[in-house]
Design an enzyme around this catalytic site. Structure first.
Site, mmCIF file in Angstrom:
data_model
loop_
_atom_site.group_PDB
_atom_site.id
_atom_site.type_symbol
_atom_site.label_atom_id
_atom_site.label_comp_id
_atom_site.label_asym_id
_atom_site.label_seq_id
_atom_site.Cartn_x
_atom_site.Cartn_y
_atom_site.Cartn_z
ATOM 1 N N ARG A 119 50.357 33.477 27.864
ATOM 2 C CA ARG A 119 50.207 33.037 29.248
ATOM 3 C C ARG A 119 51.513 32.404 29.707
ATOM 4 O O ARG A 119 52.098 31.597 28.974
ATOM 5 C CB ARG A 119 49.067 32.014 29.336
ATOM 6 N N GLN B 176 51.597 37.000 30.746
ATOM 7 C CA GLN B 176 50.470 37.133 31.657
ATOM 8 C C GLN B 176 50.338 35.941 32.602
ATOM 9 O O GLN B 176 50.385 34.789 32.191
ATOM 10 C CB GLN B 176 49.176 37.334 30.853
ATOM 11 N N ASN C 54 47.904 42.026 38.288
ATOM 12 C CA ASN C 54 46.710 41.937 37.444
ATOM 13 C C ASN C 54 45.420 41.814 38.242
ATOM 14 O O ASN C 54 44.361 42.208 37.773
ATOM 15 C CB ASN C 54 46.839 40.756 36.481
ATOM 16 N N CYS D 149 42.890 43.742 32.364
ATOM 17 C CA CYS D 149 44.096 43.873 33.185
ATOM 18 C C CYS D 149 45.318 44.321 32.384
ATOM 19 O O CYS D 149 46.045 45.234 32.782
ATOM 20 C CB CYS D 149 44.392 42.549 33.874
ATOM 21 N N ARG E 151 25.922 28.513 44.150
ATOM 22 C CA ARG E 151 26.972 27.619 44.637
ATOM 23 C C ARG E 151 27.739 28.207 45.831
ATOM 24 O O ARG E 151 28.161 27.489 46.739
ATOM 25 C CB ARG E 151 27.953 27.327 43.485
ATOM 26 N N SER E 152 27.949 29.516 45.816
ATOM 27 C CA SER E 152 28.725 30.154 46.888
ATOM 28 C C SER E 152 27.846 30.772 47.974
ATOM 29 O O SER E 152 28.359 31.216 49.011
ATOM 30 C CB SER E 152 29.622 31.243 46.299
ATOM 31 N N VAL F 104 38.885 37.974 41.976
ATOM 32 C CA VAL F 104 38.805 39.436 41.925
ATOM 33 C C VAL F 104 37.789 39.945 42.940
ATOM 34 O O VAL F 104 38.037 40.937 43.636
ATOM 35 C CB VAL F 104 38.458 39.922 40.496
ATOM 36 N N HIS G 247 51.320 40.640 35.699
ATOM 37 C CA HIS G 247 51.523 40.570 34.255
ATOM 38 C C HIS G 247 52.733 41.433 33.890
ATOM 39 O O HIS G 247 52.932 42.500 34.466
ATOM 40 C CB HIS G 247 50.320 41.137 33.497
ATOM 41 N N LYS H 176 41.265 43.078 22.569
ATOM 42 C CA LYS H 176 40.891 43.937 23.697
ATOM 43 C C LYS H 176 41.951 45.003 23.934
ATOM 44 O O LYS H 176 41.640 46.172 24.161
ATOM 45 C CB LYS H 176 40.772 43.106 24.989
#
Lengths: 331, 331
Positions: free
Chosen positions: A234, A155, A314, A128, A39-40, A14, A241, A212
């Site tokens: 899923r 999804q 999504n 989403c 880490r990034s 995202v 989605h 949610k």
């Protein structure tokens, strides 16, 4: 008006999409800074032809931006965002951490932009699967009132992040090659399979994703009593989605009026000619930022009930794009 | 009692499975003959260690059998089965041709075996997505009464036959290799995608699969007024259909009683411990003939409503096995 912008969680699926959309939409910004975990840090992401280095996130550095778009895990968000956000540093947060907090607005601009206060500090970006649903529900709620909403989702794995996308690829390739079914990300295999389990489970048997959808739809639509029942599944799809939706309205309706209303709804495209194979599909949402709605039909028994089928991207409308659209409201 | 058995459409996905199940269940038969179209005539299928040659179907040859299990396209079935079936040659037909004909029983043995008449000629085998649904609905209907059923399906490609199974494989392999999305069986790509379109569309916007679920459930459950609303979606899964089901009952219930009832229902297995990743999945239906039911929970708003999630093997219980079970009722 033009902001110093920061992106928190810039290395994620995202986060990267937020950077891309800021560029695509030529968002008015002074400068952009990218933050992620240690880490990034040091990696770069291209923005308008320049390489921008990802910095390790600290509260002090984040507070140097005026507007932050954040997409980090819920736990980290809960911990760090309250330290960052204030009247000089607005945070638009894609995590679930603040969505149900009273006083924190939960925004889908096309639906409830008026809920953004004059001086926001944290603005929550909805889940989403909720965003694409309320986009379609809003005009129907306004005109007819919602008596009941029953929704089953389909999804895609990108909702779980980059690792799940790779797992679907790997599991699919492996199964095509050897027939072996081995779970590489979820608890159970997702390739050529379905998992009716998204997020953790509550004591009453609902998954948190289902909860949610109920709670966030209520807050966004400003209807705390809304009767909405969700089942979240899923499916082995990369992006997009889908939602199968059964609605009971409070008033009589003509189907043509419903279609006209949805065709005119902002962010929504009516795509409904099944005989010509025109119906919403997740792969179509890779090519458009609109939420597609189709398969519109009146129930054969209850004349005040109807079905809809909805798809959206999504990662974009369901997350990054909606966050950038909220930011645009502030400009 | 032991019959001279014939299988019509023996070369198809369901036909082959019928032969396999007759062997597995050691069905009491005198001899077995296999029939198909000219294209498949001469091929052989193994039955109990012997190769049985497929014969080209003619009415005269078919009438030499006492009991026929048929899985042919609906149009052909409609044309030829009335010529074949009589009191000396019973036909159990898997097509949709006779399911809604008055006087022709539509049977799921666990649910309505009592609807098989003394001297049947044609017995219809229901649609795959209906069979697994009514298995679960029946005990709830008997004890509590069904006020409303809203179901969204997740249906595997094997429901469309062998070519669709191969298309999913080919499309998936192609997309993994080159990224190309090309439809090889349905009007639109199915690999890593969803298609809310099964069978043709009626004028009111329902697909024929959705209409079948309504009409067949009404007939099997003996409730011509049943309020059932279905949305049918094809998913990129090889075998096994899933159904997300929202039910309103006519009476108050305890959730534990619902679970006990379903645990005791013939042909049904309660598989419901989501925290342990125990929920129905289509891949599990490749390993069992039982219809799995899980994700059982009471709606948060309406205390007389609940959710269920159901999976079953569409080729076996959804077609071939149910047909053989009907045959067993006749023996």
């Amino acid at each position: 008006m033009s902001y110093n912008i920061g992106v928190l969680g810039a290395s994620g699926l995202v986060g990267q999409e937020i950077v891309k959309i800021l560029e695509e939409r030529d968002f008015p910004l002074e400068n952009i800074r990218l933050f992620a975990s240690e880490r990034s840090a040091g990696k770069t992401i291209e923005f308008k032809g320049k390489k921008v280095e990802i910095e390790q996130l600290t509260v002090a550095k984040a507070k140097e931006s005026e507007l932050l778009l954040s997409s980090m895990p819920s736990g980290i968000s809960q911990e760090i965002i309250p330290e960052i956000a204030d009247s000089n540093t607005i945070v638009i947060d894609n995590s679930s951490a603040f969505r149900q907090v009273e006083g924190i607005p939960l925004i889908v601009p096309e639906v409830n932009r008026e809920a953004i206060p004059e001086q926001p500090e944290i603005i929550a970006n909805p889940n989403c699967s909720t965003i694409q649903l309320v986009l379609v529900l809003k005009p129907l709620a306004d005109k007819y009132g919602l008596d009941e909403v029953v929704v089953s989702t389909y999804q895609s794995v990108s909702g779980s992040g980059q690792k799940a996308v790779e797992a679907l690829r790997e599991e699919s390739a492996e199964q095509l090659k050897s027939g072996k079914k081995q779970a590489k990300y979820y608890k159970r295999p997702i390739a050529f399979n379905l998992l009716p389990a998204i997020d953790y489970f509550h004591g009453d048997g609902f998954s948190n994703e289902e909860v949610k959808m109920l709670n966030e739809s209520r807050k966004i639509l400003g209807d705390p009593e809304l009767h909405l029942n969700a089942t979240c599944v899923r499916v082995p799809v990369y992006y997009g989605h889908a939602e199968s939706c059964y609605l009971k309205l409070n008033k009589d309706f003509k189907l043509v009026d419903i279609k006209d209303l949805l065709a005119a709804a902002p962010g929504v495209r009516l795509y409904d000619d099944p005989e010509k194979a025109e119906y919403p599909e997740p792969v179509l949402s890779e090519e458009t930022d609109e939420t597609l709605v189709g398969r519109i039909r009146r129930d054969r028994v209850n004349s005040r009930a109807l079905n809809l089928y909805i798809t959206a991207n999504n990662i974009r409308k369901g997350a990054a794009l909606n966050a950038v659209q909220i930011a645009e409201e502030l400009v």
